[in-house]
Design a protein around this motif. Structure first.
Motif, PDB file in Angstrom:
ATOM      1  N   VAL A 161      33.559  34.546  29.570  1.00 35.23           N
ATOM      2  CA  VAL A 161      33.653  35.246  30.858  1.00 35.23           C
ATOM      3  C   VAL A 161      32.770  36.474  30.901  1.00 35.23           C
ATOM      4  O   VAL A 161      32.445  36.962  31.979  1.00 35.23           O
ATOM      5  CB  VAL A 161      35.107  35.577  31.268  1.00 35.23           C
ATOM      6  N   ARG A 179      39.509  23.495  26.237  1.00 35.27           N
ATOM      7  CA  ARG A 179      39.670  24.522  27.281  1.00 35.27           C
ATOM      8  C   ARG A 179      38.406  25.358  27.416  1.00 35.27           C
ATOM      9  O   ARG A 179      38.001  25.724  28.521  1.00 35.27           O
ATOM     10  CB  ARG A 179      40.878  25.411  26.969  1.00 35.27           C
ATOM     11  N   ALA A 180      37.778  25.685  26.274  1.00 40.56           N
ATOM     12  CA  ALA A 180      36.554  26.492  26.300  1.00 40.56           C
ATOM     13  C   ALA A 180      35.428  25.742  27.005  1.00 40.56           C
ATOM     14  O   ALA A 180      34.648  26.338  27.752  1.00 40.56           O
ATOM     15  CB  ALA A 180      36.141  26.859  24.878  1.00 40.56           C
ATOM     16  N   GLU A 196      33.105  26.215  34.343  1.00 41.37           N
ATOM     17  CA  GLU A 196      33.496  27.047  35.488  1.00 41.37           C
ATOM     18  C   GLU A 196      32.624  28.291  35.589  1.00 41.37           C
ATOM     19  O   GLU A 196      32.314  28.758  36.682  1.00 41.37           O
ATOM     20  CB  GLU A 196      34.972  27.462  35.350  1.00 41.37           C
ATOM     21  N   GLN A 197      32.236  28.858  34.450  1.00 41.11           N
ATOM     22  CA  GLN A 197      31.420  30.081  34.413  1.00 41.11           C
ATOM     23  C   GLN A 197      29.920  29.764  34.500  1.00 41.11           C
ATOM     24  O   GLN A 197      29.106  30.675  34.456  1.00 41.11           O
ATOM     25  CB  GLN A 197      31.682  30.848  33.105  1.00 41.11           C
ATOM     26  N   LYS A 238      35.798  23.607  29.401  1.00 37.45           N
ATOM     27  CA  LYS A 238      36.118  23.683  30.833  1.00 37.45           C
ATOM     28  C   LYS A 238      35.777  25.076  31.382  1.00 37.45           C
ATOM     29  O   LYS A 238      35.166  25.197  32.454  1.00 37.45           O
ATOM     30  CB  LYS A 238      37.606  23.373  31.025  1.00 37.45           C
ATOM     31  N   THR A 239      36.136  26.114  30.652  1.00 36.70           N
ATOM     32  CA  THR A 239      35.826  27.486  31.074  1.00 36.70           C
ATOM     33  C   THR A 239      34.319  27.681  31.175  1.00 36.70           C
ATOM     34  O   THR A 239      33.823  28.304  32.127  1.00 36.70           O
ATOM     35  CB  THR A 239      36.437  28.510  30.090  1.00 36.70           C
ATOM     36  N   THR A 260      37.277  32.760  25.112  1.00 39.28           N
ATOM     37  CA  THR A 260      37.399  33.020  26.544  1.00 39.28           C
ATOM     38  C   THR A 260      36.690  34.319  26.913  1.00 39.28           C
ATOM     39  O   THR A 260      35.930  34.364  27.881  1.00 39.28           O
ATOM     40  CB  THR A 260      38.883  33.077  26.962  1.00 39.28           C
TER      41      THR A 260
END
Length: 119
Positions: free
Chosen positions: A40, A67-68, A74-75, A70-71, A36
């Motif tokens: 980010v 999850r990564a 998003e990023q 998806k992140t 994460t």
């Protein structure tokens, strides 16, 4: 006792997280935090998970990868997997994660791949 060492290296083309050990319930949170943070801090960038020394990943590690992924979307970052050993690659194939997160034979290939091939 299984353990996980994560080392982070910044390259011109993105950040590489070298994973050494096993990802399971005991190491899941450390893996989640590292991935994460890398994603980010690399918005619109590229994060490569170097799995050459990753000996095992279980469902908790796969959850982190989902999850990564998806992140990363998003990023607007790129997440890729490099150099998985056959056992890890088989797990990625069985779960079809290799169809969502691109897998490369080497870190160099993952860093050099055009964005369209890895997004």
């Amino acid at each position: 006792m299984p353990d996980l060492t994560i080392s982070s290296t910044l390259h011109d083309a993105g950040r590489v997280l070298a994973l050494d050990g096993e990802i399971d319930l005991a190491t899941e949170n450390r893996f989640q935090d590292a991935v994460t943070e890398a994603l980010v801090t690399q918005p619109d960038g590229r994060v490569v998970l170097d799995c050459a020394d990753l000996r095992f990943i279980d469902s908790s590690g796969l959850r982190v990868l989902i999850r990564a992924h998806k992140t990363a979307r998003e990023q607007r970052a790129v997440l890729a997997i490099a150099s998985p050993i056959p056992r890890v690659m088989q797990t990625l194939r069985i779960t079809a994660l290799d169809t969502r997160i691109p897998v490369f034979g080497t870190v160099s290939e993952a860093l050099a791949a055009p964005r369209s091939n890895v997004s």
